[in-house]
Design an enzyme around this catalytic site. Structure first.
Site, PDB file in Angstrom:
ATOM      1  N   GLU A 122       1.728   1.841  -3.556  1.00 18.38           N
ATOM      2  CA  GLU A 122       0.489   2.257  -4.216  1.00 18.38           C
ATOM      3  C   GLU A 122       0.169   3.716  -3.901  1.00 18.38           C
ATOM      4  O   GLU A 122      -0.298   4.465  -4.764  1.00 18.38           O
ATOM      5  CB  GLU A 122      -0.654   1.343  -3.786  1.00 18.38           C
ATOM      6  CG  GLU A 122      -0.514  -0.062  -4.350  1.00 18.38           C
ATOM      7  CD  GLU A 122      -1.594  -1.009  -3.868  1.00 18.38           C
ATOM      8  OE1 GLU A 122      -2.411  -1.430  -4.692  1.00 18.38           O
ATOM      9  OE2 GLU A 122      -1.626  -1.316  -2.653  1.00 18.38           O
ATOM     10  N   GLY A 154       0.804  -1.215   0.000  1.00 19.08           N
ATOM     11  CA  GLY A 154       0.000   0.000   0.000  1.00 19.08           C
ATOM     12  C   GLY A 154       0.835   1.263   0.000  1.00 19.08           C
ATOM     13  O   GLY A 154       0.395   2.316  -0.474  1.00 19.08           O
TER      14      GLY A 154
END
Length: 259
Positions: free
Chosen positions: A115, A112
């Site tokens: 991301e 994440g």
């Protein structure tokens, strides 16, 4: 703005946002994602903010991933809801913001965390940073746009390799493959991010927003050319356009007001 998991402050029209969970390597838990959604919305609606620098506390990690313990027992439906909510409120909100976001990657950017960095419009990485999407080692895939944005940045073949092997790349390799815009020494990380935003601050804010929207449309819309044409036309209606043309003709510096 007071947050539990973020530090945020505005200096000279730049909003500095630091994910402040150093002991947890700045992992993204629900509370942090909620606060990020709030600060992103604030940046978008606040005229004083001309750009955002997003980084992590300390020198070990930008964001080392999501907080796995929070969703270890989720059902498929809950997992889908987690991904959808995060994408809409945080990751897509950054990408679609009218203000340029720069990720200052000060250490590990994994899962994440990578991301989040890829959702930003630009990425500057410390020479010691390492980046990767290791979700398949947990029996998962990236759920916050990682499969899409990594492919857009580095191409299909490299994206498949990085995601399916769960391999990490160094900052220098990330630069070679187009995953980051710049690599610098750790001490120069914020300086480089500020340098980029200080250049952008001299440009017309509405034109910058229109450019971001049009560039996003090149990968996210059916016909980005039509978005570009429409945004180009809208620029002619702004006072900033008149100021820019006047300044060019008069051979002087333009002073844009964002209207």
């Amino acid at each position: 703005m007071a947050y539990q998991n973020l530090i945020s402050e505005i200096k000279e029209n730049i909003l500095y946002v630091t994910i402040n969970r150093e002991k947890a390597l700045n992992a993204l838990n629900k509370a942090t994602l909620t606060e990020l959604a709030d600060v992103i919305a604030y940046a978008d609606k606040t005229a004083e903010v001309r750009g955002v620098i997003l980084t992590g506390a300390g020198e070990k990690a930008f964001v080392a991933g999501a907080d796995i313990k929070e969703f270890a027992d989720y059902t498929g439906e809950q997992g889908e809801g987690l991904a959808r909510e995060g994408q809409i409120n945080v990751f897509d909100a950054i990408e679609n913001s009218t203000k340029p976001f720069i990720a200052a990657i000060n250490g590990f950017a994994l899962g994440g965390g990578l991301e989040l960095a890829m959702a930003c419009h630009m990425r500057v990485a410390s020479e010691t940073a390492k980046l990767g999407l290791p979700e398949v080692t947990l029996g998962l895939i990236p759920g916050y746009g990682g499969t899409q944005r990594l492919t857009q940045l580095v191409g299909k073949g490299k994206a498949i390799e990085l995601i399916t092997t769960a391999g990490m790349v160094t900052a220098s390799e990330a630069l070679k493959i187009g995953l980051v815009n710049h690599t610098v020494a750790q001490a120069d990380l914020m300086v480089k991010a500020e340098e980029i935003l200080n250049l952008i601050k001299q440009r017309a804010p509405l034109a910058v927003a229109a450019a971001i929207k049009s560039i996003n449309a090149s990968v996210n819309e059916g016909n980005g050319f039509e978005i570009e044409i429409a945004e180009f036309g809208k620029c002619f209606e702004t006072k900033d356009f008149k100021e820019g043309v006047s300044a060019f003709i008069d051979k002087r510096k333009a002073f844009f007001k964002g209207n």
